[in-house]
Design an enzyme around this catalytic site. Structure first.
Site, PDB file in Angstrom:
ATOM      1  N   HIS A   1       0.847  -1.205   0.000  1.00 57.03           N
ATOM      2  CA  HIS A   1       0.000   0.000   0.000  1.00 57.03           C
ATOM      3  C   HIS A   1       0.879   1.250   0.000  1.00 57.03           C
ATOM      4  O   HIS A   1       0.639   2.194  -0.755  1.00 57.03           O
ATOM      5  CB  HIS A   1      -0.853   0.073   1.283  1.00 57.03           C
ATOM      6  CG  HIS A   1      -1.867  -0.995   1.469  1.00 57.03           C
ATOM      7  ND1 HIS A   1      -1.969  -1.712   2.642  1.00 57.03           N
ATOM      8  CD2 HIS A   1      -2.854  -1.455   0.656  1.00 57.03           C
ATOM      9  CE1 HIS A   1      -2.986  -2.554   2.563  1.00 57.03           C
ATOM     10  NE2 HIS A   1      -3.535  -2.436   1.365  1.00 57.03           N
TER      11      HIS A   1
ATOM     12  N   LYS B   1     -17.626  -6.397   7.312  1.00 56.85           N
ATOM     13  CA  LYS B   1     -16.296  -6.970   7.551  1.00 56.85           C
ATOM     14  C   LYS B   1     -15.961  -6.954   9.035  1.00 56.85           C
ATOM     15  O   LYS B   1     -16.397  -6.055   9.763  1.00 56.85           O
ATOM     16  CB  LYS B   1     -15.228  -6.115   6.846  1.00 56.85           C
ATOM     17  CG  LYS B   1     -15.071  -6.365   5.369  1.00 56.85           C
ATOM     18  CD  LYS B   1     -13.829  -5.646   4.865  1.00 56.85           C
ATOM     19  CE  LYS B   1     -13.559  -5.985   3.409  1.00 56.85           C
ATOM     20  NZ  LYS B   1     -12.333  -5.335   2.922  1.00 56.85           N
TER      21      LYS B   1
ATOM     22  N   ARG C   1      -2.016  -6.120  -8.077  1.00 59.30           N
ATOM     23  CA  ARG C   1      -0.989  -7.162  -7.865  1.00 59.30           C
ATOM     24  C   ARG C   1      -1.095  -8.267  -8.891  1.00 59.30           C
ATOM     25  O   ARG C   1      -0.144  -9.016  -9.088  1.00 59.30           O
ATOM     26  CB  ARG C   1      -1.150  -7.774  -6.458  1.00 59.30           C
ATOM     27  CG  ARG C   1      -0.880  -6.823  -5.329  1.00 59.30           C
ATOM     28  CD  ARG C   1      -1.393  -7.371  -4.023  1.00 59.30           C
ATOM     29  NE  ARG C   1      -2.849  -7.501  -4.067  1.00 59.30           N
ATOM     30  CZ  ARG C   1      -3.619  -7.780  -3.036  1.00 59.30           C
ATOM     31  NH1 ARG C   1      -3.068  -8.009  -1.857  1.00 59.30           N
ATOM     32  NH2 ARG C   1      -4.927  -7.864  -3.168  1.00 59.30           N
TER      33      ARG C   1
ATOM     34  N   SER D   1      -3.016  -7.726   3.513  1.00 59.15           N
ATOM     35  CA  SER D   1      -3.186  -7.537   4.967  1.00 59.15           C
ATOM     36  C   SER D   1      -3.577  -8.859   5.625  1.00 59.15           C
ATOM     37  O   SER D   1      -3.107  -9.186   6.720  1.00 59.15           O
ATOM     38  CB  SER D   1      -4.267  -6.484   5.234  1.00 59.15           C
ATOM     39  OG  SER D   1      -3.902  -5.252   4.664  1.00 59.15           O
TER      40      SER D   1
HETATM   41  O1  PNS Z   1      -9.241  -2.457   1.376  1.00 64.74           O
HETATM   42  P1  PNS Z   1     -10.599  -2.839   0.906  1.00 64.74           P
HETATM   43  O2  PNS Z   1     -11.459  -3.338   2.044  1.00 64.74           O
HETATM   44  O3  PNS Z   1     -10.570  -3.814  -0.230  1.00 64.74           O
HETATM   45  O4  PNS Z   1     -11.243  -1.451   0.391  1.00 64.74           O
HETATM   46  C1  PNS Z   1     -12.415  -1.482  -0.296  1.00 64.74           C
HETATM   47  C2  PNS Z   1     -12.999  -0.134  -0.675  1.00 64.74           C
HETATM   48  C3  PNS Z   1     -12.938   0.898   0.419  1.00 64.74           C
HETATM   49  C4  PNS Z   1     -12.285   0.404  -1.864  1.00 64.74           C
HETATM   50  C5  PNS Z   1     -14.445  -0.532  -1.009  1.00 64.74           C
HETATM   51  O5  PNS Z   1     -14.971  -1.191   0.085  1.00 64.74           O
HETATM   52  C6  PNS Z   1     -15.331   0.612  -1.375  1.00 64.74           C
HETATM   53  O6  PNS Z   1     -15.257   1.115  -2.474  1.00 64.74           O
HETATM   54  N1  PNS Z   1     -16.205   1.005  -0.408  1.00 64.74           N
HETATM   55  C7  PNS Z   1     -17.151   2.064  -0.581  1.00 64.74           C
HETATM   56  C8  PNS Z   1     -18.558   1.550  -0.883  1.00 64.74           C
HETATM   57  C9  PNS Z   1     -18.870   1.747  -2.349  1.00 64.74           C
HETATM   58  O7  PNS Z   1     -18.674   2.796  -2.919  1.00 64.74           O
HETATM   59  N2  PNS Z   1     -19.360   0.668  -2.983  1.00 64.74           N
HETATM   60  C10 PNS Z   1     -19.612   0.641  -4.387  1.00 64.74           C
HETATM   61  C11 PNS Z   1     -18.337   0.367  -5.162  1.00 64.74           C
HETATM   62  S1  PNS Z   1     -18.548   0.542  -6.893  1.00 64.74           S
END
Ligand code: PNS
Length: 166
Positions: free
Chosen positions: A17, A41, A91, A128
């Site tokens: 990251h 989560k 990745r 992670s």
């Molecule tokens: O590290 P992560 O948990 O994979 O991060 C995911 C993240 C924050 C990028 C994703 O959960 C997200 O986009 N959350 C916001 C909710 C949202 O906008 N959902 C629609 C996506 S198109």
């Protein structure tokens, strides 16, 4: 002012990251690291702990802001902050397959573009989840995480049983 958002759970932030965010900071005038909370989560670290680890990691890098993302849509968050881009590291091709629909959806929802940066080869195996497992089973993760994360992992302060977002 070109502003980008690097979103993620960062539970915890790791060197993969860090490297992508540092490169994003070189491409944009300002980068906001948005630490998300998804109530479906279970997190190992609280939001406050995740924010603190990200803040410690980027304390010496200018043009990088750190804040909680809240629970709403990422596209709304980007729109509210005047960000023209979301930056994500890739990745593998499976990362791309996972990210592509979200990139298209976010662009349709608010016009925000997603910029993908290929991860540095020495970090492509990092996640992670894997880092937490290796550490929990006694492995050395010091090459994979910033110092602030190692301190938190070693302190054992956080508990995997803790309720989401707490
Ligand atoms: O590290 P992560 O948990 O994979 O991060 C995911 C993240 C924050 C990028 C994703 O959960 C997200 O986009 N959350 C916001 C909710 C949202 O906008 N959902 C629609 C996506 S198109």
């Amino acid at each position: 002012m070109r502003r980008a958002v690097c979103p993620g759970s960062f539970d915890p932030i790791h060197n993969g990251h860090l490297e992508v965010i540092a490169r994003a900071a070189g491409l944009f005038d300002e980068v906001i690291v948005a630490v998300s909370t998804n109530y479906s989560k279970t997190y190992r670290f609280t939001l406050a702990e995740r924010l603190e680890m990200v803040r410690s990691t980027f304390s010496a890098i200018s043009g990088v802001l750190i804040e909680p993302m809240g629970e709403g849509l990422l596209s709304d968050y980007c729109h509210d902050r005047g960000a023209s881009a979301i930056v994500k590291g890739l990745r593998s091709s499976s990362d791309f397959d996972y990210e592509l629909p979200m990139a298209t959806m976010n662009r349709q929802l608010s016009g925000v573009e997603t910029v993908f940066l290929p991860g540095e080869s020495r970090y492509l195996h990092l996640s992670s989840t894997l880092i937490k497992e290796v550490h929990q089973l006694g492995g050395d993760v010091s090459d994979f995480v910033p110092r602030a994360v190692l301190r938190n992992l070693n302190s054992g302060a956080a508990s995997p049983e803790r309720a989401p977002g707490h």
